[in-house]
Design a protein around this motif. Structure first.
Motif, short mmCIF file in Angstrom:
data_model
loop_
_atom_site.label_atom_id
_atom_site.label_comp_id
_atom_site.label_asym_id
_atom_site.label_seq_id
_atom_site.Cartn_x
_atom_site.Cartn_y
_atom_site.Cartn_z
N LYS A 97 0.83 -1.21 0.00
CA LYS A 97 0.00 0.00 0.00
C LYS A 97 0.87 1.26 0.00
O LYS A 97 0.54 2.25 -0.66
CB LYS A 97 -0.92 0.00 1.23
N LEU A 98 1.97 1.22 0.75
CA LEU A 98 2.87 2.38 0.79
C LEU A 98 3.47 2.64 -0.59
O LEU A 98 3.53 3.80 -1.04
CB LEU A 98 3.99 2.14 1.81
N TYR A 99 3.91 1.58 -1.27
CA TYR A 99 4.52 1.77 -2.59
C TYR A 99 3.49 2.25 -3.61
O TYR A 99 3.83 2.99 -4.54
CB TYR A 99 5.20 0.47 -3.04
N GLU A 100 2.25 1.87 -3.45
CA GLU A 100 1.19 2.44 -4.30
C GLU A 100 1.09 3.93 -4.08
O GLU A 100 0.95 4.72 -5.03
CB GLU A 100 -0.14 1.75 -3.99
N HIS A 101 1.14 4.34 -2.82
CA HIS A 101 1.09 5.76 -2.46
C HIS A 101 2.30 6.51 -3.03
O HIS A 101 2.14 7.60 -3.62
CB HIS A 101 1.05 5.90 -0.94
N LEU A 102 3.47 5.94 -2.91
CA LEU A 102 4.68 6.60 -3.40
C LEU A 102 4.64 6.74 -4.92
O LEU A 102 5.07 7.77 -5.48
CB LEU A 102 5.92 5.80 -2.98
N SER A 103 4.13 5.71 -5.58
CA SER A 103 4.02 5.75 -7.05
C SER A 103 3.11 6.88 -7.50
O SER A 103 3.38 7.56 -8.50
CB SER A 103 3.50 4.42 -7.57
N ARG A 104 2.05 7.12 -6.75
CA ARG A 104 1.11 8.20 -7.10
C ARG A 104 1.68 9.58 -6.80
O ARG A 104 1.11 10.58 -7.22
CB ARG A 104 -0.20 8.01 -6.34
N ASN A 105 2.77 9.61 -6.08
CA ASN A 105 3.37 10.89 -5.69
C ASN A 105 4.76 11.08 -6.30
O ASN A 105 5.67 11.62 -5.68
CB ASN A 105 3.44 10.99 -4.17
#
Length: 351
Positions: A97-105
């Motif tokens: 979930k964190l890497y999904e967030h980082l990818s979006r940012n």
């Protein structure tokens, strides 16, 4: 996966990694403070293993990871810590979930690089312990360093069926005396942010209070009851298995204590609803192994209740025959009979 340098990522600075993680945890906290805490623990744990850094010190390059590295992390949790499948899944999910967030940012990362196949539900994978075995372990743990604390943790574990993570977060302020039953009640927030409460006998609560009397315990002032690390508990279980000559194929781990009461309920004729309540499950899908797949038609209620048995049949047996029947029963049934015998003996002694 290649992570771009800070020069190739718009507005990205080495200290922004922690800021991004903090922003993600803020979002999680809006759903549940308990979930936020669990996610932060999982994320900190992963990066301490992967990059040997706290999340406050992470750099963009520390986010670079191959999927095979995640496979090794999963194996590390399974093999080095004896964690069960469900708990390992819970520790890996926040990373994805964190890497999904980082990818979006605007970080050059992909969630696919940290995503793993979900491990199967392992409700049946932990070895079974009997009540007597669990109590023997508690007694043997008393001989170890921090023995009072370890022994009490074991007893609270197998009487409440709380998970290890919940046990280690019990605070003294979570325990209160129930005036009606004269038992102590401990309340926790468990998996899924759900509240659970379990009774503690006065004797067990007094054992907990003895932890405070230990010299080393005086250094703690955080209100938590237990201060035992995962490594300490892992070593404790290893020593107990060796001391009791428990073979590896039984797969006895700390989580085995969680199912002691449920197995006791099953063996003493309790129903699946009582087991579900004891384990704190919201549904029955995780309780399949407490339900028999074999249809024992001869012992089904429709047959049993029509079978005629003389009310006085036990009086036709001598002492040796009665003891033979008792000794053939399961350990849980024998505990019930022993408890009733104790009550009768106490009444006789008090006359």
């Amino acid at each position: 996966m290649n992570v771009a340098s800070t020069n190739n990522v718009v507005g990205l600075h080495t200290n922004r990694v922690f800021e991004s993680i903090s922003a993600y945890l803020m979002k999680v906290e809006r759903r549940s403070e308990h979930t936020r805490y669990n996610y932060e623990v999982a994320i900190r744990r992963f990066f301490m293993w992967h990059a040997k850094k706290s999340i406050e010190d992470l750099e963009v390059k520390d986010l670079d990871i191959l999927n095979e590295r995640m496979i090794r992390y999963q194996a590390h949790l399974l093999d080095d810590y004896d964690y069960g499948h469900n708990y390992v899944n819970a520790l890996v999910a926040p990373i994805v979930k964190l890497y999904e967030h980082l990818s979006r940012n605007r970080y050059n990362v992909k969630a696919e690089d940290v995503r793993l196949d979900k491990l199967s539900d392992d409700g049946e994978s932990y070895g079974k312990l009997t009540v007597k075995e669990a109590e023997t372990m508690a007694k043997l743990a008393m001989k170890q360093k921090k023995g009072q604390e370890k022994a009490t943790l074991i007893r609270v574990a197998y009487t409440t069926s709380f998970r290890k993570s919940s046990l280690l977060h019990i605070k003294w302020s979570d325990i209160y005396l129930d005036a009606n039953s004269q038992n102590y009640i401990v309340k926790i927030i468990g998996k899924g942010n759900k509240k659970h409460s379990r009774p503690l006998s006065p004797d067990l609560y007094n054992e907990m209070l003895k932890i405070k009397e230990q010299t080393y315990y005086k250094k703690y002032n955080d209100n938590y009851v237990f201060h035992l690390s995962d490594n300490t508990i892992l070593a404790m279980m290893k020593n107990l298995r060796a001391e009791m000559n428990i073979s590896e194929d039984r797969n006895i781990v700390f989580h085995s204590f969680r199912n002691v009461a449920a197995n006791y309920i099953k063996e003493t004729g309790g129903d699946i609803e009582e087991i579900r309540s004891q384990l704190g499950h919201s549904n029955y899908s995780s309780l399949r192994h407490y339900m028999s797949d074999d249809e024992d038609y001869a012992n089904m209620a429709g047959i049993r209740m029509l079978e005629y048995i003389d009310d006085n049949i036990l009086e036709k047996l001598n002492k040796e025959e009665l003891l033979q029947i008792i000794n053939q029963q399961s350990e849980s049934i024998k505990i019930i009979l022993q408890r009733e015998a104790k009550k009768i003996i106490s009444k006789k002694e008090n006359k």
